[in-house]
Motif scaffolding. Structure first.
Motif, short mmCIF file in Angstrom:
data_model
loop_
_atom_site.label_atom_id
_atom_site.label_comp_id
_atom_site.label_asym_id
_atom_site.label_seq_id
_atom_site.Cartn_x
_atom_site.Cartn_y
_atom_site.Cartn_z
N ALA A 17 0.84 -1.21 0.00
CA ALA A 17 0.00 0.00 0.00
C ALA A 17 0.86 1.25 0.00
CB ALA A 17 -0.93 0.00 1.21
N ILE A 18 1.93 1.24 0.79
CA ILE A 18 2.84 2.38 0.84
C ILE A 18 3.51 2.58 -0.52
CG2 ILE A 18 5.02 3.20 1.83
CD1 ILE A 18 4.15 1.94 4.47
N ASP A 19 3.96 1.48 -1.13
CA ASP A 19 4.58 1.57 -2.45
C ASP A 19 3.59 2.12 -3.48
OD1 ASP A 19 6.99 0.61 -1.57
OD2 ASP A 19 6.59 -1.46 -2.14
N HIS A 20 2.35 1.65 -3.40
CA HIS A 20 1.31 2.07 -4.34
C HIS A 20 1.05 3.57 -4.22
CE1 HIS A 20 -2.27 1.91 -6.80
NE2 HIS A 20 -3.00 2.38 -5.81
N LEU A 21 0.89 4.06 -3.01
CA LEU A 21 0.61 5.48 -2.80
C LEU A 21 1.81 6.34 -3.21
CD1 LEU A 21 -1.23 5.21 0.64
CD2 LEU A 21 -2.26 5.65 -1.60
N ALA A 22 3.02 5.85 -2.90
CA ALA A 22 4.23 6.59 -3.30
C ALA A 22 4.35 6.65 -4.82
CB ALA A 22 5.47 5.94 -2.68
N SER A 23 3.98 5.55 -5.49
CA SER A 23 4.07 5.52 -6.95
C SER A 23 3.08 6.48 -7.60
CB SER A 23 3.81 4.10 -7.47
OG SER A 23 2.44 3.74 -7.34
N LYS A 24 2.03 6.83 -6.86
CA LYS A 24 1.04 7.79 -7.36
C LYS A 24 1.45 9.23 -7.07
CE LYS A 24 -2.03 4.80 -8.86
NZ LYS A 24 -2.44 4.74 -10.28
N LYS A 25 2.68 9.41 -6.59
CA LYS A 25 3.21 10.74 -6.30
C LYS A 25 2.40 11.47 -5.23
CE LYS A 25 6.23 10.03 -9.52
NZ LYS A 25 7.62 9.65 -9.16
N ARG A 26 1.86 10.72 -4.29
CA ARG A 26 1.11 11.31 -3.19
C ARG A 26 2.04 11.47 -1.99
NH1 ARG A 26 -4.00 11.72 -3.94
NH2 ARG A 26 -4.43 11.93 -1.72
N HIS A 27 1.82 12.52 -1.20
CA HIS A 27 2.59 12.67 0.03
C HIS A 27 2.02 11.69 1.04
CE1 HIS A 27 5.28 15.38 2.51
NE2 HIS A 27 4.87 14.44 3.34
N LEU A 28 2.88 10.89 1.64
CA LEU A 28 2.45 9.80 2.51
C LEU A 28 2.78 10.11 3.97
CD1 LEU A 28 1.32 6.87 2.66
CD2 LEU A 28 3.69 6.10 2.46
N PHE A 29 1.82 9.85 4.84
CA PHE A 29 2.01 10.05 6.27
C PHE A 29 1.46 8.83 7.00
CE2 PHE A 29 0.69 12.85 10.14
CZ PHE A 29 1.80 12.41 10.85
#
Length: 294
Positions: free
Chosen positions: A194-206
């Protein structure tokens, strides 16, 4: 089912936090915006729903004629971000005297408030088993916040949660804001994808890890009969001594380091919070110290 309420004192405390945000574009809340100066760019970016008080000169009357609905034109420098907050609604989050569930809901509300203050869109979801359940979708503005945030009280904490299997099939948007995952992350289930997926979407992750004080600093000793909070069919009879407590703390350090390092390695932010820690201390203290808020 968790029960809590956002009172006037809580709202005033969150609103006061805005004074700490440098130039209204520092940190997560506004950091993804190219600018907060409306109308300085001629490059069209997107549309959003009209909100009372918006500049009516930016209304698209052609769109109104076609759809019978008011839309505001957004330009490159005023693109509306979308904060997506995922709450782990597994049974383990309902553990403890301070109740991790209550803390998760309060933190979700606080982060949502910071986002709507920046006129960003906010959606809040509950993750239970292998599905993402919509709780609040597309919330914009303080009035919508006041009218909608009580829906968090309806979240039921039960069963297990599979963070990756729940988030991956959903539409999260590309580069249009921040994704927050609030969980204890005390699971054998996969969350890295899930973290990889969100990072790949260029979203800021917290990633916000919430643990009970007994989980952070266990005090019990002697013979104990323990149950798995997410699988009540699993139980353990142990004589808790110093060596077991020492081993537990080492395992906890490994677990928290694992999620922190993984999140940081993908360009995200990570915070560990106790379930009985005042939300104000987390917002005014830890997030400022981290540089998330300035």
């Amino acid at each position: 089912m968790a029960k809590w309420a956002i009172n006037e004192e809580f709202l005033q405390q969150i609103e006061a936090l805005q004074m700490l945000i440098k130039n209204n574009v520092a940190g997560l809340f506004g950091g993804n915006h190219q600018s907060k100066t409306f109308g300085s760019s001629c490059e069209f970016s997107d549309y959003r729903d009209y909100i009372p008080g918006d500049d009516i000169t930016k209304l698209d009357w052609n769109a109104y004629a076609r759809f019978d609905k008011l839309y505001l034109k957004l330009y490159l420098d005023e693109r509306q971000m979308h904060t997506r907050i995922y709450i782990d609604a597994s049974r383990s989050m309902d553990y403890g005297k301070g109740r991790k569930a209550d803390q998760a809901l309060k933190l979700a509300a606080a982060l949502a408030y910071l986002s709507v203050h920046e006129m960003d869109k906010v959606s809040i979801y509950a993750i239970r088993d292998k599905k993402v359940h919509e709780v609040i979708t597309g919330m914009v503005g303080k009035e919508a916040f006041i009218n909608s945030i009580g829906k968090l009280n309806e979240i039921e904490f039960s069963g297990d949660s599979y963070i990756s299997e729940a988030i991956l099939p959903t539409n999260v948007g590309h580069g249009d804001g921040m994704s927050v995952i609030i969980s204890d992350f005390l699971t054998e289930n996969n969350f890295e994808d899930a973290i990889d997926h969100l990072a790949s979407k260029k979203r800021h992750l917290f990633c916000l890890q919430v643990l009970d004080r007994e989980e952070l600093n266990p005090q019990f000793r002697g013979k104990m009969h323990l149950f798995d909070s997410e699988d009540l069919g699993k139980d353990y009879r142990k004589n808790i001594d110093k060596e077991i407590v020492k081993a537990y703390r080492a395992a906890l350090d490994y677990a928290t380091s694992r999620i922190r390092n993984y999140c940081n390695s993908r360009g995200g932010d990570y915070l560990l919070a106790s379930s009985d820690e005042p939300v104000g201390d987390i917002l005014f203290g830890k997030l400022v110290e981290m540089g998330v808020l300035k």
